[in-house]
Design a protein around this motif. Structure first.
Motif, PDB file in Angstrom:
ATOM      1  N   THR A 137      15.359   2.567 -49.836  1.00 18.33           N
ATOM      2  CA  THR A 137      16.310   0.900 -49.685  1.00 18.33           C
ATOM      3  C   THR A 137      17.174   1.156 -50.638  1.00 18.33           C
ATOM      4  N   LEU A 147      20.732  -1.659 -50.145  1.00 15.22           N
ATOM      5  CA  LEU A 147      20.287  -2.473 -49.447  1.00 15.22           C
ATOM      6  C   LEU A 147      19.027  -3.241 -50.499  1.00 15.22           C
ATOM      7  N   THR A 160      14.653  -6.695 -46.301  1.00 14.49           N
ATOM      8  CA  THR A 160      15.498  -5.832 -46.221  1.00 14.49           C
ATOM      9  C   THR A 160      16.974  -6.779 -45.857  1.00 14.49           C
ATOM     10  N   ASP A 175      20.992  -6.808 -46.611  1.00 13.40           N
ATOM     11  CA  ASP A 175      22.676  -6.087 -46.608  1.00 13.40           C
ATOM     12  C   ASP A 175      22.742  -6.246 -47.760  1.00 13.40           C
ATOM     13  N   ARG A 176      23.136  -6.177 -48.830  1.00 21.93           N
ATOM     14  CA  ARG A 176      24.130  -6.640 -50.478  1.00 21.93           C
ATOM     15  C   ARG A 176      25.443  -7.421 -50.003  1.00 21.93           C
ATOM     16  N   GLN A 177      26.395  -7.403 -48.764  1.00 17.19           N
ATOM     17  CA  GLN A 177      27.243  -7.689 -49.040  1.00 17.19           C
ATOM     18  C   GLN A 177      27.519  -8.868 -47.112  1.00 17.19           C
ATOM     19  N   HIS A 178      26.264  -9.135 -47.113  1.00 16.60           N
ATOM     20  CA  HIS A 178      26.330  -9.243 -44.829  1.00 16.60           C
ATOM     21  C   HIS A 178      25.381  -9.866 -45.046  1.00 16.60           C
ATOM     22  N   ILE A 216      19.009  -8.677 -42.975  1.00 14.53           N
ATOM     23  CA  ILE A 216      18.990  -7.265 -41.392  1.00 14.53           C
ATOM     24  C   ILE A 216      17.936  -8.020 -41.138  1.00 14.53           C
TER      25      ILE A 216
END
Length: 68
Positions: free
Chosen positions: A32, A37, A60, A62-65, A68
């Motif tokens: 992951t 992520l 999880t 998303d490191r940018q958004h 999830i």
């Protein structure tokens, strides 16, 4: 005596299953992270007649958004 041996065998088998499950979980977490992520882990406490039982909730991010 057979009951005691059976209980010991069951405990040993349970320990083996837990060790294998943790190996699989750790591999999944590494994969992951490689995919970009982050892993979210929350420990929940479940209550029963036998007492408290910790439960894990995994997710999880998303490191940018975000989620999830």
């Amino acid at each position: 005596m057979n009951i005691e041996l059976s209980a010991l065998e069951e405990r040993a088998e349970a320990q083996e299953h837990m060790a294998e499950a943790l190996r699989i979980l750790n591999a999944a977490i590494r994969r992951t992270h490689r995919a970009g992520l982050s892993v979210r882990v929350e420990v929940l406490t479940m209550y029963s007649r036998e007492g408290t039982l910790p439960q894990l909730e995994l997710g999880t991010l998303d490191r940018q958004h975000g989620a999830i």
